[in-house]
Scaffold this active site. Structure first.
Site, PDB file in Angstrom:
ATOM      1  N   HIS A 141       0.826  -1.221   0.000  1.00  0.00           N
ATOM      2  CA  HIS A 141       0.000   0.000   0.000  1.00  0.00           C
ATOM      3  C   HIS A 141       0.862   1.274   0.000  1.00  0.00           C
ATOM      4  CE1 HIS A 141      -2.703   2.924   2.340  1.00  0.00           C
ATOM      5  NE2 HIS A 141      -3.099   2.915   1.090  1.00  0.00           N
ATOM      6  N   HIS A 190      -7.835   8.235  -3.149  1.00  0.00           N
ATOM      7  CA  HIS A 190      -8.415   6.965  -3.600  1.00  0.00           C
ATOM      8  C   HIS A 190      -9.544   7.121  -4.606  1.00  0.00           C
ATOM      9  CE1 HIS A 190      -6.578   6.115   0.390  1.00  0.00           C
ATOM     10  NE2 HIS A 190      -6.111   5.076  -0.268  1.00  0.00           N
ATOM     11  N   ARG A 236      -2.831  24.015  -1.819  1.00  0.00           N
ATOM     12  CA  ARG A 236      -2.431  22.626  -1.788  1.00  0.00           C
ATOM     13  C   ARG A 236      -2.722  22.114  -0.365  1.00  0.00           C
ATOM     14  NH1 ARG A 236      -2.314  17.682  -1.645  1.00  0.00           N
ATOM     15  NH2 ARG A 236      -0.654  16.448  -2.586  1.00  0.00           N
ATOM     16  N   CYS A 260       4.787  24.557  -5.053  1.00  0.00           N
ATOM     17  CA  CYS A 260       4.584  23.160  -4.702  1.00  0.00           C
ATOM     18  C   CYS A 260       5.546  22.305  -5.521  1.00  0.00           C
ATOM     19  CB  CYS A 260       3.145  22.750  -4.992  1.00  0.00           C
ATOM     20  SG  CYS A 260       2.828  21.022  -4.605  1.00  0.00           S
ATOM     21  N   TYR A 284       7.649  13.820  -0.936  1.00  0.00           N
ATOM     22  CA  TYR A 284       8.494  14.994  -1.159  1.00  0.00           C
ATOM     23  C   TYR A 284       9.986  14.673  -1.109  1.00  0.00           C
ATOM     24  CZ  TYR A 284       4.077  17.289  -0.872  1.00  0.00           C
ATOM     25  OH  TYR A 284       2.786  17.647  -1.115  1.00  0.00           O
TER      26      TYR A 284
HETATM   27  C1  HEM Z   1      -7.903  -1.881   0.322  1.00  0.00           C
HETATM   28  C2  HEM Z   1      -7.798  -0.651   0.746  1.00  0.00           C
HETATM   29  C3  HEM Z   1      -6.901   0.367   0.110  1.00  0.00           C
HETATM   30  C4  HEM Z   1      -6.396   0.419  -1.160  1.00  0.00           C
HETATM   31  C5  HEM Z   1      -6.616  -0.560  -2.304  1.00  0.00           C
HETATM   32  C6  HEM Z   1      -5.594   1.601  -1.242  1.00  0.00           C
HETATM   33  C7  HEM Z   1      -4.886   2.004  -2.356  1.00  0.00           C
HETATM   34  C8  HEM Z   1      -4.095   3.107  -2.450  1.00  0.00           C
HETATM   35  C9  HEM Z   1      -3.399   3.545  -3.628  1.00  0.00           C
HETATM   36  C10 HEM Z   1      -3.409   2.843  -4.983  1.00  0.00           C
HETATM   37  C11 HEM Z   1      -2.751   4.687  -3.319  1.00  0.00           C
HETATM   38  C12 HEM Z   1      -1.904   5.535  -4.249  1.00  0.00           C
HETATM   39  C13 HEM Z   1      -2.829   6.427  -5.024  1.00  0.00           C
HETATM   40  C14 HEM Z   1      -2.111   7.371  -5.979  1.00  0.00           C
HETATM   41  O1  HEM Z   1      -1.156   8.049  -5.534  1.00  0.00           O
HETATM   42  O2  HEM Z   1      -2.521   7.441  -7.123  1.00  0.00           O
HETATM   43  C15 HEM Z   1      -3.018   4.967  -1.931  1.00  0.00           C
HETATM   44  C16 HEM Z   1      -2.513   6.054  -1.236  1.00  0.00           C
HETATM   45  C17 HEM Z   1      -2.818   6.347   0.080  1.00  0.00           C
HETATM   46  N1  HEM Z   1      -3.624   5.649   0.921  1.00  0.00           N
HETATM   47 FE1  HEM Z   1      -4.646   3.952   0.461  1.00  0.00          FE
HETATM   48  N2  HEM Z   1      -5.634   2.257  -0.035  1.00  0.00           N
HETATM   49  C18 HEM Z   1      -6.432   1.532   0.820  1.00  0.00           C
HETATM   50  C19 HEM Z   1      -6.771   1.841   2.124  1.00  0.00           C
HETATM   51  C20 HEM Z   1      -6.349   2.972   2.794  1.00  0.00           C
HETATM   52  C21 HEM Z   1      -6.787   3.365   4.106  1.00  0.00           C
HETATM   53  C22 HEM Z   1      -7.790   2.603   4.957  1.00  0.00           C
HETATM   54  C23 HEM Z   1      -6.137   4.544   4.408  1.00  0.00           C
HETATM   55  C24 HEM Z   1      -6.215   5.410   5.624  1.00  0.00           C
HETATM   56  C25 HEM Z   1      -6.619   5.079   6.798  1.00  0.00           C
HETATM   57  C26 HEM Z   1      -5.283   4.863   3.297  1.00  0.00           C
HETATM   58  C27 HEM Z   1      -4.438   5.946   3.237  1.00  0.00           C
HETATM   59  C28 HEM Z   1      -3.692   6.302   2.131  1.00  0.00           C
HETATM   60  C29 HEM Z   1      -2.850   7.474   2.072  1.00  0.00           C
HETATM   61  C30 HEM Z   1      -2.594   8.463   3.198  1.00  0.00           C
HETATM   62  C31 HEM Z   1      -2.306   7.504   0.775  1.00  0.00           C
HETATM   63  C32 HEM Z   1      -1.413   8.586   0.201  1.00  0.00           C
HETATM   64  C33 HEM Z   1       0.012   8.240   0.285  1.00  0.00           C
HETATM   65  C34 HEM Z   1       0.854   9.326  -0.362  1.00  0.00           C
HETATM   66  O3  HEM Z   1       0.393  10.472  -0.522  1.00  0.00           O
HETATM   67  O4  HEM Z   1       1.966   9.005  -0.705  1.00  0.00           O
HETATM   68  N3  HEM Z   1      -5.458   3.899   2.332  1.00  0.00           N
HETATM   69  N4  HEM Z   1      -3.832   4.002  -1.421  1.00  0.00           N
HETATM   70  N1  LIG Z   2      -0.713  21.976   7.678  1.00  0.00           N
HETATM   71  C1  LIG Z   2      -0.471  21.860   6.371  1.00  0.00           C
HETATM   72  N2  LIG Z   2       0.508  22.609   5.843  1.00  0.00           N
HETATM   73  C2  LIG Z   2       0.785  22.519   4.520  1.00  0.00           C
HETATM   74  C3  LIG Z   2       0.099  21.625   3.686  1.00  0.00           C
HETATM   75  C4  LIG Z   2      -0.943  20.856   4.272  1.00  0.00           C
HETATM   76  O1  LIG Z   2      -1.641  20.070   3.605  1.00  0.00           O
HETATM   77  N3  LIG Z   2      -1.198  20.992   5.615  1.00  0.00           N
HETATM   78  N4  LIG Z   2       0.451  21.514   2.354  1.00  0.00           N
HETATM   79  C5  LIG Z   2       1.822  21.904   2.036  1.00  0.00           C
HETATM   80  C6  LIG Z   2       2.139  21.953   0.611  1.00  0.00           C
HETATM   81  S1  LIG Z   2       2.539  20.496  -0.149  1.00  0.00           S
HETATM   82  C7  LIG Z   2       2.250  23.136  -0.057  1.00  0.00           C
HETATM   83  S2  LIG Z   2       2.735  23.194  -1.661  1.00  0.00           S
HETATM   84  C8  LIG Z   2       1.918  24.425   0.605  1.00  0.00           C
HETATM   85  C9  LIG Z   2       0.835  25.133  -0.167  1.00  0.00           C
HETATM   86  O2  LIG Z   2       0.490  26.338   0.436  1.00  0.00           O
HETATM   87  P1  LIG Z   2      -0.777  27.128  -0.083  1.00  0.00           P
HETATM   88  O3  LIG Z   2      -1.942  26.197  -0.079  1.00  0.00           O
HETATM   89  O4  LIG Z   2      -0.943  28.294   0.826  1.00  0.00           O
HETATM   90  O5  LIG Z   2      -0.444  27.566  -1.490  1.00  0.00           O
HETATM   91  O6  LIG Z   2       1.461  24.246   1.935  1.00  0.00           O
HETATM   92  C10 LIG Z   2       2.157  23.247   2.663  1.00  0.00           C
HETATM   93  N5  LIG Z   2       1.766  23.299   4.024  1.00  0.00           N
HETATM   94 MO   LIG Z   3       3.229  20.925  -2.246  1.00  0.00          MO
END
Ligand code: HEM
Ligand SMILES: Nc1nc2c(c(=O)[nH]1)N[C@H]1C(S)=C(S)[C@@H](COP(=O)(O)O)O[C@H]1N2
Ligand SMILES: [Mo]
Length: 396
Positions: free
Chosen positions: A39, A64, A136, A183, A320
């Protein structure tokens, strides 16, 4: 195929890898045990939904709501809920309290809100108007009562400061800085034309310049008892008031030297272009770290701490970071790369847009160039010149 039918209670018995990990989405049942370690959001996160419905969690992590995620999930389908099972308890909308936004913004994602100004408006003025400044957000916008707001600053030796907005305004000289915020994902749509990359498809507008006003972080740290110089490696960690489903706040850190440097101009900002900081941009207080990637400019600040380690936040550790083109999602090792701080030169043409037909003869070309990292503007000048080259080709 006809799938076996299950009750919610039966699904609920599969909460750990030893018992298999099951989740529901709609009326479908999935065994995602083999996906837990793969994941992208981490094994701990996915396990929060184990034995129950994904919807309440996915409502918070709108990453998602993309077709490829559902497609991936489909591979793990093992059954369906019995038709007499009630629908999942309605996830109340965590984004319901988000502020209203300007209709001119181009929205890349509604929940969390991510949007940028159209290129034509971005180059209209040197300072980007607050209403059009890109937003963002990773999470819902926290609702903060300015009167009871406090910033916690962890001092040396376990002492801590708790500062109200009024104290931040009156105890520290107001410092103003004109700084560009960008960003890391700016122009990702361009990158994806070279090779597909994951993430929000930002055009060229995830950048903006504002006049920020606030207390210098340096002054606040000195007031808290920190010395100008500190032997060894130290980081200043920021936490936001926006928290994820686990209660973990958005967070990021910057090197101590940048935070303390008088020339570093790092602010705890309460003003943006002469106005109170807007809610989307961190009301009532945000970090402004000139020259450093947007992600470290933490909004809705609740806590500042000095630590020997970088921020433990997901966004500092598992996001990042920059990798060589040979690294992909199967081979990425986040621990192997440093967190992005300064950004390199950036430039783009805002007018005319790519592919636009232009009349023969004289042509006005507009755009922006930014040196990044607080470097001298000569770098931006040459970036502007090289950015102008393709424009010349368009004009011919
Ligand atoms: C079967 C269940 C799940 C599947 C199939 C799944 C799948 C995925 C996929 C494919 C991504 C990447 C999406 C992209 O960047 O395009 C992702 C990111 C993420 N998922 Fe899930 N997810 C699941 C459950 C969960 C749950 C339950 C949570 C939170 C409690 C969660 C939290 C996150 C977060 C925070 C990211 C972002 C990570 C990042 O920004 O790098 N996911 N997930
Ligand atoms: N608390 C908090 N700070 C944050 C973020 C956030 O999601 N939560 N996003 C960050 C990111 S990735 C960027 S690019 C900038 C964007 O600031 P803006 O929304 O004021 O342009 O805030 C940063 N600070
Ligand atoms: Mo960002």
């Amino acid at each position: 195929p006809p799938y076996p039918l299950y009750t919610r209670e039966e699904v609920g018995r599969h909460r750990a890898p030893a018992d298999r990990v099951w989740v529901t989405h709609g009326t479908d049942v999935f065994d995602v045990t083999d996906f837990v370690e793969l994941h992208p959001g981490g094994a701990d996160k996915i396990l929060l939904a184990a034995g129950g419905a994904l919807e309440p969690f996915w409502a918070l992590y709108a990453v998602h709501q993309q077709p490829h995620v559902l497609e991936l999930l489909r591979e793990y389908k093992v059954g369906e809920l019995r038709p007499d099972e009630a629908p999942a308890p309605g996830a109340q909308d965590p984004f319901a309290g988000d502020p209203p936004r300007h209709p001119g913004l181009r929205v890349n994602s509604e929940r969390p809100f991510n949007a940028e100004p159209p290129p034509e408006l971005l180059a209209e003025s040197f300072l980007t108007p607050n209403e059009l400044f890109f937003t963002r957000n990773h999470l819902p916008v926290p609702a903060v009562d300015a009167g009871s707001y406090r910033l916690r600053v962890e001092g040396p030796g376990g002492r801590a400061l708790s500062l109200s907005l009024q104290e931040l305004r009156s105890r520290f000289p107001k410092h103003e800085v004109t700084a560009t915020l960008q960003c890391a994902g700016n122009r990702r749509a361009d990158m994806s034309r070279v090779r597909p990359v994951k993430g929000l498809a930002w055009d060229i507008g995830a950048i903006g310049t504002a006049r920020w006003g606030g207390a210098r972080l340096r002054d606040v740290l000195l007031h808290a008892g920190f010395a100008e110089e500190r032997a060894g490696e130290w980081h200043v960690c920021f936490e936001g008031l926006d928290t994820d489903g686990t209660g973990a706040p958005y967070g990021a850190s910057i090197p101590y030297g940048k935070a303390m440097s008088a020339a570093g101009d790092v602010l705890l900002a309460y003003e943006m272009n002469g106005a109170e900081l807007p809610r989307d941009h961190g009301f009532p207080l945000r970090a402004v770290v000139p020259g450093v990637v947007g992600a470290r400019n933490v909004k809705w600040l609740r806590r500042v701490a000095v630590s020997a380690a970088e921020s433990p936040s997901h966004w500092q550790q598992k996001d990042y970071k920059g990798f060589a083109p040979c690294v992909d999602w199967d081979t990425v090792d986040y621990g192997s790369a440093p967190a992005i701080q300064e950004l390199p030169v950036q430039s783009a043409i805002t007018q005319p847009r790519p592919g636009a037909a232009v009349p023969p003869g004289e042509l006005t070309v507009k755009g922006y160039a930014w040196s990044g990292g607080g470097r001298p503007s000569a770098a931006a000048g040459s970036a502007a010149r090289s950015a102008a080259e393709p424009a010349a080709a368009i004009a011919e």
